[in-house]
Write a protein that holds these residues in place. Structure first.
Motif, mmCIF file in Angstrom:
data_model
loop_
_atom_site.group_PDB
_atom_site.id
_atom_site.type_symbol
_atom_site.label_atom_id
_atom_site.label_comp_id
_atom_site.label_asym_id
_atom_site.label_seq_id
_atom_site.Cartn_x
_atom_site.Cartn_y
_atom_site.Cartn_z
ATOM 1 N N GLY A 1 0.857 -0.963 0.272
ATOM 2 C CA GLY A 1 0.077 0.234 0.475
ATOM 3 C C GLY A 1 0.985 1.110 -0.149
ATOM 4 O O GLY A 1 0.230 2.323 -0.141
ATOM 5 N N GLY B 1 2.138 2.424 -2.495
ATOM 6 C CA GLY B 1 2.493 3.522 -3.531
ATOM 7 C C GLY B 1 3.684 3.967 -4.574
ATOM 8 O O GLY B 1 4.725 2.779 -3.797
ATOM 9 N N HIS B 2 3.211 5.065 -4.996
ATOM 10 C CA HIS B 2 4.699 5.348 -4.776
ATOM 11 C C HIS B 2 5.488 5.989 -4.800
ATOM 12 O O HIS B 2 6.521 7.473 -4.699
ATOM 13 C CB HIS B 2 4.816 6.101 -6.870
ATOM 14 C CG HIS B 2 5.670 5.851 -8.465
ATOM 15 N ND1 HIS B 2 5.718 4.998 -8.614
ATOM 16 C CD2 HIS B 2 6.843 6.250 -7.099
ATOM 17 C CE1 HIS B 2 7.240 4.752 -8.834
ATOM 18 N NE2 HIS B 2 7.909 5.935 -8.899
ATOM 19 N N ILE C 1 -2.922 1.261 -8.677
ATOM 20 C CA ILE C 1 -2.457 2.703 -8.130
ATOM 21 C C ILE C 1 -2.328 3.247 -6.882
ATOM 22 O O ILE C 1 -1.162 3.531 -6.522
ATOM 23 C CB ILE C 1 -4.219 3.737 -7.697
ATOM 24 C CG1 ILE C 1 -4.271 3.977 -9.387
ATOM 25 C CG2 ILE C 1 -3.527 5.303 -7.145
ATOM 26 C CD1 ILE C 1 -3.976 5.649 -9.935
ATOM 27 N N TYR C 2 -2.266 1.925 -5.594
ATOM 28 C CA TYR C 2 -1.927 1.813 -4.596
ATOM 29 C C TYR C 2 -0.659 1.361 -4.500
ATOM 30 O O TYR C 2 -0.302 0.935 -3.470
ATOM 31 C CB TYR C 2 -3.080 1.029 -3.591
ATOM 32 C CG TYR C 2 -3.970 2.177 -3.841
ATOM 33 C CD1 TYR C 2 -4.240 3.251 -3.072
ATOM 34 C CD2 TYR C 2 -5.300 1.489 -4.562
ATOM 35 C CE1 TYR C 2 -5.604 3.773 -2.895
ATOM 36 C CE2 TYR C 2 -6.828 2.231 -4.483
ATOM 37 C CZ TYR C 2 -6.541 3.477 -4.203
ATOM 38 O OH TYR C 2 -8.010 4.084 -4.207
ATOM 39 N N ILE D 1 -8.268 -1.098 -10.353
ATOM 40 C CA ILE D 1 -7.734 0.571 -9.900
ATOM 41 C C ILE D 1 -6.453 0.148 -8.320
ATOM 42 O O ILE D 1 -5.966 0.779 -8.347
ATOM 43 C CB ILE D 1 -9.115 0.724 -8.796
ATOM 44 C CG1 ILE D 1 -7.900 2.315 -8.466
ATOM 45 C CG2 ILE D 1 -9.480 0.427 -7.863
ATOM 46 C CD1 ILE D 1 -8.279 3.422 -9.899
#
Lengths: 259, 259
Positions: free
Chosen positions: A43, A45-46, A111-112, A108
């Protein structure tokens, strides 16, 4: 011919069974170097580490089945890739593979995803890159049916190259047999319907746990979610140019400069 | 007519001058509710908090210039938006604005941006959303010339709606006068050339600081970097369908299912 150099990383941490499986598979294809987080980073993300320090050390996790060169890093998956490329590797890897994530990164979820952020970071640096995920969140997930698809995808990517500006987001269905095959897909439209579980701490402070349910908003039969539901491995070419090019002309019609 | 409900958040934390500026501007347009991180979250990308708890509390940061309802949250920017929409707001906001970030989120920076992750999170939930950034990393950045552009963009977005699946990434040049105008752009191709600053701790442990230089790989005159360099505010419509649709047919020509 020199064997391809394969950089392996993940977001579940260097001891995760998914990563250990990926290392074993990649050793059949090339020379493997591992640079992975020293603790779980799901979780994330980036995320990158800009206001604190990063530690990295050479480690041996598994004498027999590990890679000859493994490094753990205190940072995020994107940090691991940056550190590997700049400080640890002495040549550019031929490919970077991230995973195998314990849990879906389809739709989706990309994205996370820390798994995909590592692949995207490598892609930004011009390295062909693939993120692999198994649709099973369990630490004891059964990775026995992932080998054929993963080796096929990595071999084809090495043979053809991955188009510039693109990385692959691969998800593998949770099955008790070989997946039916591999399908190239688009990312299904979906979101998470969050539910916050509100509790009170022993000292009387309110706090929340983030929970939620995945809500599919897409009936297409060309999506990753559809393919996974049918028992196929999904491959979504994923880009980091986030421009919605088709929307530029529409926003150009606004009166932005007339206020 | 009821005033629009505006959710304001950021990634630099609830006390950041950029956020306080955005609150003042948004109060001229609508009813403002603030849900923002209790500490800086820069570089957090689209991180969410899944393995620990979240705290949130009502706060008053600035008696005179603040919003009547402000909440700080222990989580990431994406967490703040989720919590606002599910637990704090009693109706759907008409728009979510994030920022004003202290520092550029143009070009590839969008990938690492907590400011933009908040906007994207709102977009995923179907809320029109805009991330604002000023190209000045300083905490004491001069926000005196941002008002006109920001109010113009928010007003137009409220009037026209933002196309579904899209959020706006707005960057404002660092200038000592009004920007020349507003340009709708695409995300410039670029990456960061990392340099790790390797040091040794007092106890003899090696550690790294991540540093780097922005490397523009794009000579286009339709990019955000170009517009900013010319003294314009850049608006990039940004999407969270990451599928590289144009690459699907190419990858379909691989022999993925013949291994």
């Amino acid at each position: 011919m020199r064997k391809p150099l394969i950089l392996v990383t993940n977001d579940d941490g260097i001891t995760a069974p998914g990563l250990r499986t990926l290392i074993r598979l990649m050793k059949e294809i090339g020379e493997v170097i591992v640079v992975a987080p020293d603790s779980p980073q799901s979780g994330m993300g980036h995320a990158i580490t800009i206001d604190s320090t990063l530690y990295s050390k050479k480690v041996t996790i598994d004498q027999e089945d590990g890679a000859p060169h493994e490094y753990s890093c205190s940072g995020t998956p994107a940090d691991c890739v940056k550190l590997a490329l700049q400080e640890i590797l002495d040549r550019k890897p031929d490919i970077c593979v991230s995973g195998i994530n314990h849990g879906s990164n389809a739709s989706i979820n990309v994205i996370y995803s820390g798994t995909m952020s590592a692949a995207i970071e490598a892609g930004i640096e011009g390295i062909p890159a693939i993120g692999f995920s198994l649709c099973d969140y369990s630490w004891e997930a059964d990775f026995s049916f992932v080998g054929k698809s993963i080796k096929s995808i990595v071999s084809e990517a090495l043979a053809h190259g991955i188009p510039k500006g693109t990385v692959l987001n691969v998800n593998i269905p949770k099955t008790d047999a070989e997946p039916k095959g591999i399908k190239v897909c688009r990312q299904a439209k979906a979101n998470w319907k969050e539910q916050f579980d509100k509790r009170t701490s022993p000292t009387g402070k309110d706090y929340y746990w983030l929970t939620g349910e995945f809500e599919l908003l897409d009936k297409g039969e060309d999506t990753d979610i559809w393919a996974l539901g049918q028992g196929y491995v999904s491959v979504v070419p994923t880009q980091f140019d986030l421009t919605a090019h088709h929307v530029i002309s529409q926003v150009n019609n606004w009166n932005l400069n007339e206020h």
